[in-house]
Scaffold this motif. Sequence first.
Motif, short mmCIF file in Angstrom:
data_model
loop_
_atom_site.label_atom_id
_atom_site.label_comp_id
_atom_site.label_asym_id
_atom_site.label_seq_id
_atom_site.Cartn_x
_atom_site.Cartn_y
_atom_site.Cartn_z
N PRO A 41 0.84 -1.21 0.00
CA PRO A 41 0.00 0.00 0.00
C PRO A 41 0.87 1.26 0.00
O PRO A 41 2.05 1.22 0.38
CB PRO A 41 -0.80 -0.11 1.29
N HIS A 42 0.29 2.36 -0.45
CA HIS A 42 1.02 3.63 -0.45
C HIS A 42 1.25 4.06 0.99
O HIS A 42 0.29 4.22 1.75
CB HIS A 42 0.20 4.69 -1.20
N SER A 43 2.51 4.25 1.37
CA SER A 43 2.82 4.40 2.79
C SER A 43 3.32 5.80 3.14
O SER A 43 4.00 5.98 4.15
CB SER A 43 3.86 3.36 3.20
N MET B 277 2.83 10.41 2.09
CA MET B 277 2.03 11.51 1.55
C MET B 277 2.76 12.04 0.32
O MET B 277 3.97 12.26 0.37
CB MET B 277 1.90 12.61 2.60
N ASP B 278 2.02 12.22 -0.78
CA ASP B 278 2.61 12.83 -1.97
C ASP B 278 2.27 14.32 -1.97
O ASP B 278 1.11 14.69 -1.77
CB ASP B 278 2.04 12.19 -3.24
N ILE B 279 3.27 15.16 -2.16
CA ILE B 279 3.05 16.60 -2.23
C ILE B 279 3.52 17.07 -3.61
O ILE B 279 4.69 16.90 -3.97
CB ILE B 279 3.80 17.36 -1.12
N PRO C 42 6.91 15.17 -11.25
CA PRO C 42 7.62 15.65 -10.06
C PRO C 42 6.69 15.79 -8.85
O PRO C 42 5.60 16.33 -8.95
CB PRO C 42 8.15 17.03 -10.50
N HIS C 43 7.12 15.26 -7.75
CA HIS C 43 6.44 15.44 -6.46
C HIS C 43 7.38 14.94 -5.37
O HIS C 43 8.35 14.23 -5.64
CB HIS C 43 5.11 14.68 -6.41
N LEU C 44 7.06 15.31 -4.13
CA LEU C 44 7.76 14.74 -2.98
C LEU C 44 6.93 13.60 -2.44
O LEU C 44 5.75 13.78 -2.14
CB LEU C 44 7.96 15.80 -1.88
N HIS C 45 7.53 12.42 -2.32
CA HIS C 45 6.92 11.36 -1.51
C HIS C 45 7.53 11.47 -0.13
O HIS C 45 8.74 11.33 0.04
CB HIS C 45 7.19 9.97 -2.11
N TRP C 46 6.68 11.76 0.86
CA TRP C 46 7.14 12.00 2.23
C TRP C 46 6.65 10.87 3.13
O TRP C 46 5.44 10.60 3.18
CB TRP C 46 6.60 13.35 2.71
ZN LIG Z 1 4.11 8.48 -2.88
#
Ligand SMILES: [Zn+2]
Length: 308
Positions: A208-210, A212-214, A287-291
């Motif tokens: 699962p996606h673990s 937050m994407d910003i 482009p995004h940050l996976h945090w």
């Molecule tokens: Zn992500």
Amino acid sequence: MSATAVPAPALRHPTLPLFTRRAALLGVGGLLALPALGRDAKPQPAAPTVWPHALAVPGGVARLSLGPAATRPVAQARQGHADVPVLVVGDAIAWTAVVGIPLSAMPGDAHITVATADGGTRQVAYTVAPKQYKEQHLKVSPRTVDLSPQDQARFERERDHQAQVMATFSEQPAGGALQSLRMQVPVPGRRSSSFGLRRVFNGQPRNPHSGMDIAAATGTPIVAPLPGKVIDVGDYFFNGGTVWLDHGQGLLTMYCHLSSMDVRVGDVLRAGEAFCKVGATGRVTGPHLHWGVMLNRTMVDPALFVPA
Ligand SMILES: [Zn+2]
């Protein structure tokens, strides 16, 4: 009297609407006196200065009162076949364990184990409420799901290295005593609420996606959400350019898909200090940050640590 001695009835059913909790307290016969009902059924006001938000669901956080003690109690959570140390904050008057609950946790009874002054242990129990995360089915080119032998070998090496990074537990953060766990958002931008999303590629379930994407443009500076120490800098198959920060006692944060990493392992950062930049490296579509935010080696929802 220790703070754990008095259970708060309203908290036993944290996911039920107020009237349902009231019904649960009343029982079928409704025998409780009304003044007591009025008092007990009142929702507990959340202290605005207490972070992270407690949400005892898979992927959430339980905040457990450990009562007073002269020194910080040592607490552990059972995860798989390992006992993993748990973050404990507070002072001699009141200590609190902040426990990350794995996305794979089953709803129901859970506990941590706390060492006692006489050399024994005691258990502090909590209840994991169910939470149904959304499921997303994607059809993609088989090449992107089935890795080549070389890519598979690389992925496995990197996974083992990441497991070592995730096992970091420092008693004190590099910047001094762990105080507030309230984080600042590391980069401005639209935040996804896709934490916990269960993804199925061509019928094969994936992790699962673990995080937050910003969404933010490549090159946007990312700042440390709390004081922390850099414990890993690398370029990984899925995550691309990646930095891990250690904030003390197993509270770690992870930044992925970076276009630039302006730090080295061992660097100490102040809260708000820029240390890397948004990018689209690794397996991403833009482009995004996976945090990611980790407690006791389990990824929890970053939204619980930041102002809405
Ligand atoms: Zn992500």
